[in-house]
Each structure stands twice: as C-alpha cells, then as structure tokens.
Design a protein around this motif. Structure first.
Motif, short mmCIF file in Angstrom:
data_model
loop_
_atom_site.label_atom_id
_atom_site.label_comp_id
_atom_site.label_asym_id
_atom_site.label_seq_id
_atom_site.Cartn_x
_atom_site.Cartn_y
_atom_site.Cartn_z
N PHE A 22 0.81 -1.21 0.00
CA PHE A 22 0.00 0.00 0.00
C PHE A 22 0.84 1.27 0.00
CE2 PHE A 22 -2.16 3.37 2.37
CZ PHE A 22 -3.27 3.55 1.56
N TYR A 23 1.91 1.29 0.78
CA TYR A 23 2.73 2.50 0.90
C TYR A 23 3.53 2.77 -0.36
CZ TYR A 23 1.34 2.59 5.72
OH TYR A 23 0.59 2.65 6.86
N PHE A 24 3.63 1.81 -1.25
CA PHE A 24 4.25 2.04 -2.55
C PHE A 24 3.24 2.62 -3.53
CE2 PHE A 24 5.14 0.45 -6.86
CZ PHE A 24 6.34 1.09 -7.08
N PHE A 25 2.01 2.10 -3.52
CA PHE A 25 1.00 2.52 -4.49
C PHE A 25 0.27 3.80 -4.10
CE2 PHE A 25 1.42 -1.95 -5.71
CZ PHE A 25 1.54 -1.81 -7.07
N ALA A 26 0.12 4.09 -2.82
CA ALA A 26 -0.64 5.25 -2.39
C ALA A 26 -0.08 6.57 -2.93
CB ALA A 26 -0.72 5.29 -0.86
N PRO A 27 1.23 6.82 -2.88
CA PRO A 27 1.73 8.08 -3.46
C PRO A 27 1.53 8.15 -4.97
CG PRO A 27 3.38 7.12 -2.00
CD PRO A 27 2.29 6.11 -2.16
N GLN A 28 1.60 7.02 -5.65
CA GLN A 28 1.39 7.03 -7.10
C GLN A 28 -0.04 7.43 -7.45
OE1 GLN A 28 2.68 3.39 -8.93
NE2 GLN A 28 4.57 3.37 -7.76
N VAL A 34 -3.40 14.37 -8.61
CA VAL A 34 -2.92 15.75 -8.67
C VAL A 34 -2.57 16.12 -10.10
CG1 VAL A 34 -1.06 17.30 -7.95
CG2 VAL A 34 -2.19 15.84 -6.27
N LEU A 35 -1.93 15.22 -10.83
CA LEU A 35 -1.58 15.46 -12.24
C LEU A 35 -2.83 15.72 -13.07
CD1 LEU A 35 0.63 15.29 -14.57
CD2 LEU A 35 -0.25 12.97 -14.87
N ILE A 36 -3.85 14.92 -12.87
CA ILE A 36 -5.10 15.10 -13.61
C ILE A 36 -5.69 16.48 -13.29
CG2 ILE A 36 -7.47 14.30 -13.87
CD1 ILE A 36 -6.34 11.46 -13.20
N ALA A 37 -5.76 16.81 -12.01
CA ALA A 37 -6.35 18.09 -11.61
C ALA A 37 -5.57 19.27 -12.16
CB ALA A 37 -6.42 18.17 -10.09
N VAL A 38 -4.25 19.25 -12.03
CA VAL A 38 -3.43 20.39 -12.47
C VAL A 38 -3.50 20.56 -13.99
CG1 VAL A 38 -1.05 21.21 -12.67
CG2 VAL A 38 -1.91 20.39 -10.49
N THR A 39 -3.40 19.45 -14.72
CA THR A 39 -3.43 19.58 -16.18
C THR A 39 -4.77 20.10 -16.67
OG1 THR A 39 -4.05 17.25 -16.44
CG2 THR A 39 -1.71 17.79 -16.58
N LEU A 40 -5.86 19.66 -16.06
CA LEU A 40 -7.17 20.10 -16.53
C LEU A 40 -7.54 21.49 -16.03
CD1 LEU A 40 -9.15 16.76 -16.38
CD2 LEU A 40 -8.03 17.82 -18.33
N ILE A 41 -7.12 21.85 -14.83
CA ILE A 41 -7.43 23.19 -14.32
C ILE A 41 -6.64 24.25 -15.06
CG2 ILE A 41 -7.18 24.71 -12.31
CD1 ILE A 41 -7.95 22.28 -10.58
N LEU A 42 -5.35 24.00 -15.27
CA LEU A 42 -4.51 24.98 -15.94
C LEU A 42 -4.61 24.91 -17.47
CD1 LEU A 42 -1.24 24.78 -13.82
CD2 LEU A 42 -3.10 26.46 -13.68
N GLY A 43 -5.13 23.81 -17.97
CA GLY A 43 -5.18 23.65 -19.42
C GLY A 43 -3.79 23.42 -20.00
N LEU A 44 -2.89 22.86 -19.21
CA LEU A 44 -1.53 22.58 -19.64
C LEU A 44 -1.40 21.08 -19.83
CD1 LEU A 44 1.33 23.65 -20.15
CD2 LEU A 44 1.80 23.25 -17.74
#
Length: 121
Positions: A22-28, A34-44
């Motif tokens: 779990f501790y290996f997969f949780a950060p991924q 976070v990647l999904i949110a940032v790319t879609l919010i910023l449009g980058l």
C-alpha cells in the motif's frame, strides 16, 4: 475493490499486490490525481490529463462495479467526460496549451519538443 471488483483478475491484483504494498502505491495514486487536476485546471497538457483521467475512471468503474453502495454509472459518466476532454483538446481555448502551441508555431524550431507539446496539448 478487493471485495467488489468486476473481474477476478482485478480483485486478486488488489488483494495480492496493491494492499500488501500500500505504501508504494498510495503516493502514485495521489500524484496521478494531482496530475489530472493540475493539467485540466490549468489547461496545460490537457490531453495527458484526459488520458490519465480516463484510465483512472475505468479502473474505478471496473473495481467498484458490483458494490451495492456505489452507483457504477457515476464512474461511467466520468469515463465519458474524460474521453471528451481527451478528444476535444480543451486547453486550446482558455488554457496554457493555447499559449504553448502559439509559441511553438511562431518558432522555427519544430523538433521533438514541438511534436511532444502538440501531442500532449
């Protein structure tokens, strides 16, 4: 998912691989969200966000499909929305992808970076 996955393969993968590590997969998973949110919010690199979001929504849909406390059509709707974002290239109107591609088109250097930016944007 370990209890309600739609296929035995996914259920066993979650039980035998994901939960013991779990501790290996949780950060991924966290950084993917976070990647999904940032790319879609910023449009980058919005296509990249749409692609990763589609994969995550498919995983959730199949993993929670048979749970009585979940409504599987919610996740199916997320898949449709993410595919729409992947196909329509939303960052070209109000996002940073528009600025990035405009700069790439004005420059004479259309190398690997330009091709990668065009693919991901």
């Amino acid at each position: 998912m370990a209890k309600w996955a739609s296929t035995g393969l996914q259920r066993h993968f979650v039980q035998d691989v994901v939960l013991p590590h779990f501790y290996f997969f949780a950060p991924q998973v966290y950084f993917s969200e976070v990647l999904i949110a940032v790319t879609l919010i910023l449009g980058l690199f919005s296509r990249l966000g749409g692609f990763v979001g589609t994969l995550m929504a498919i995983n959730l849909w199949l993993g929670l499909y048979r749970s009585p406390a979940e409504w599987p059509w919610t996740y199916f709707f997320l898949i449709i929305v993410q595919i729409t974002l992947l196909v329509q290239r939303p960052g070209l109107s109000l996002g940073l992808d528009a600025i990035l591609l405009r700069h790439e088109q004005e420059s004479s250097n259309r190398g690997l970076w330009g091709q990668l930016a065009r693919l991901l944007s």
